[in-house]
Design an enzyme around this catalytic site. Sequence first.
Site, mmCIF file in Angstrom:
data_model
loop_
_atom_site.group_PDB
_atom_site.id
_atom_site.type_symbol
_atom_site.label_atom_id
_atom_site.label_comp_id
_atom_site.label_asym_id
_atom_site.label_seq_id
_atom_site.Cartn_x
_atom_site.Cartn_y
_atom_site.Cartn_z
ATOM 1 C CB CYS A 65 -0.911 -0.030 1.220
ATOM 2 S SG CYS A 65 -1.816 1.479 1.547
ATOM 3 C CB CYS A 68 0.312 1.694 4.108
ATOM 4 S SG CYS A 68 -1.413 1.205 4.033
#
Length: 141
Positions: A65, A68
């Site tokens: 991600c 993230c």
Amino acid sequence: MTQTVCPHCDTTNRLPDSKPALQGKCGRCGQPLYVGQPKEVTGAGLARRMAAEPALLVDVWAPWCGPCRAMAPNFAAAAARLEPDVRLLKLNSEAEPAAAQRFNVSSIPALLLIKDGQVAARTAGLMSAEQIVGWARQALG
């Protein structure tokens, strides 16, 4: 009396309210109980900390991600500002899918503020360190 889990050896420690938390050392390994850095946890480690810690801020993330990964340094900077009032943890949703599902995480990065063993607030999306700190403090009241 406050309980906290050592970030080094995972031993639950009790701290008297009269002693400043930042000076606390683990009774088992002797290391500082607060290091101002998030701790990576498993689902079982999170459950253990939920039972012991008064307040946790959990970053649910995954290695693939992009947002993230972009938020990781912001989350680390927030840890330095929020500890010892809030313990910051990172839960890899790819490695621990059951734990992420337990909290009904549907998008990442997700932040879960857990107070006294219960999810008190949640949000999702990339945030700056200032936004993380402000959101957590507001949610704690």
